[in-house]
Design an enzyme around this catalytic site. Structure first.
Site, PDB file in Angstrom:
ATOM      1  CG  ASP A 183      -2.130   0.843   1.004  1.00 22.91           C
ATOM      2  OD1 ASP A 183      -2.538   1.243  -0.209  1.00 22.91           O
ATOM      3  OD2 ASP A 183      -2.668   1.151   2.132  1.00 22.91           O
ATOM      4  N   GLY A 184       0.261   2.210  -0.519  1.00 18.30           N
ATOM      5  CA  GLY A 184       1.188   3.575  -0.661  1.00 18.30           C
ATOM      6  C   GLY A 184      -0.010   4.779  -0.569  1.00 18.30           C
TER       7      GLY A 184
ATOM      8  CD  GLU B 151      -0.873   2.259  -3.748  1.00 19.55           C
ATOM      9  OE1 GLU B 151      -0.554   1.095  -3.218  1.00 19.55           O
ATOM     10  OE2 GLU B 151      -1.916   2.760  -3.188  1.00 19.55           O
TER      11      GLU B 151
ATOM     12  CG  ASP C 152      -5.093  -0.140  -2.044  1.00 14.29           C
ATOM     13  OD1 ASP C 152      -3.921   0.247  -2.687  1.00 14.29           O
ATOM     14  OD2 ASP C 152      -5.614   0.150  -0.874  1.00 14.29           O
TER      15      ASP C 152
ATOM     16  CG  HIS D 156      -8.552   1.954   2.589  1.00 15.98           C
ATOM     17  ND1 HIS D 156      -7.335   1.754   2.925  1.00 15.98           N
ATOM     18  CD2 HIS D 156      -8.333   2.486   1.370  1.00 15.98           C
ATOM     19  CE1 HIS D 156      -6.283   2.484   2.281  1.00 15.98           C
ATOM     20  NE2 HIS D 156      -6.962   2.611   1.378  1.00 15.98           N
TER      21      HIS D 156
ATOM     22  CG  ASP E 207      -4.701   2.567   4.707  1.00 16.91           C
ATOM     23  OD1 ASP E 207      -4.180   3.254   3.930  1.00 16.91           O
ATOM     24  OD2 ASP E 207      -5.632   3.034   5.678  1.00 16.91           O
TER      25      ASP E 207
END
Length: 193
Positions: free
Chosen positions: A54-55, A93, A115, A169, A179
């Protein structure tokens, strides 16, 4: 969502081939559009590793954070995260995937859960076309974040990769955990500024 196994070596070979067809620094060469080909089965000798990435950035652009959770086949897990000032969500990301892949010490069958549609689509379908077009998009504009895409290609090289998009999320507990690591990395970095 992509479920095909991608050969990092095939992408690397195409990248190297493509870079040789145009003037560039000595270490760069040119790529073929068929760089990223699906392979029917994974090599049985590769250890499976799952990776959640995640970023994030707030504001975007602004202070960004990245995180990766690696899980080996035996269930052992490692978490890594970091932050950068003056960056973008997409760069973070990409950095999460790069950081995870660069920490693997031997070739693996890697399942990346992300995501980020930007990362998933880039790896699963867009990279070969961008490379073949001299790092131009379909609209003839330069590909953004080329430096990180090139670093990602290099990080993918020894591995076979399955990349899976997950809704961010939402219901994926590991994505939510990644996250939270991003948020913590950003908060820690903001305390230092």
């Amino acid at each position: 969502m992509s479920s095909n196994i991608l050969s990092g070596e095939a992408l690397w070979a195409a990248y190297i081939s493509d870079q040789s067809k145009r003037p560039a620094p000595a270490r760069r060469r040119k790529v073929q559009p068929t760089a990223l080909q699906d392979t029917p089965t994974a090599s049985p000798s590769l250890s499976p590793v799952e990776m959640w990435t995640d970023g994030g950035c707030s504001p975007n652009p602004g202070l960004g954070g990245w995180a990766v959770i690696l899980r080996a086949s035996g269930g052992q897990e490692r978490e890594f995260s970091g932050a950068e000032p003056g960056t973008t969500n997409n760069r973070m990301e990409l950095m999460a995937a790069i950081q995870g892949l660069e920490r693997l010490t031997s070739p693996c069958l890697v399942t990346i859960h992300t995501d980020s549609e930007y990362l998933e689509r880039g790896v699963s379908s867009r990279l070969p076309g961008w490379i073949a077009a001299g790092w131009r998009t379909a609209s003839k504009k330069p590909v953004l974040n080329r430096d990180l895409w090139e670093r990602l290609i290099e990080a993918l090289r020894p591995h076979q990769v399955v990349i899976r998009w997950t809704k961010g999320h939402a219901t994926d507990a590991m994505n939510i955990r990644a996250d939270r690591l991003v948020s913590a990395a950003r908060l820690q970095a903001s305390d230092r500024v």
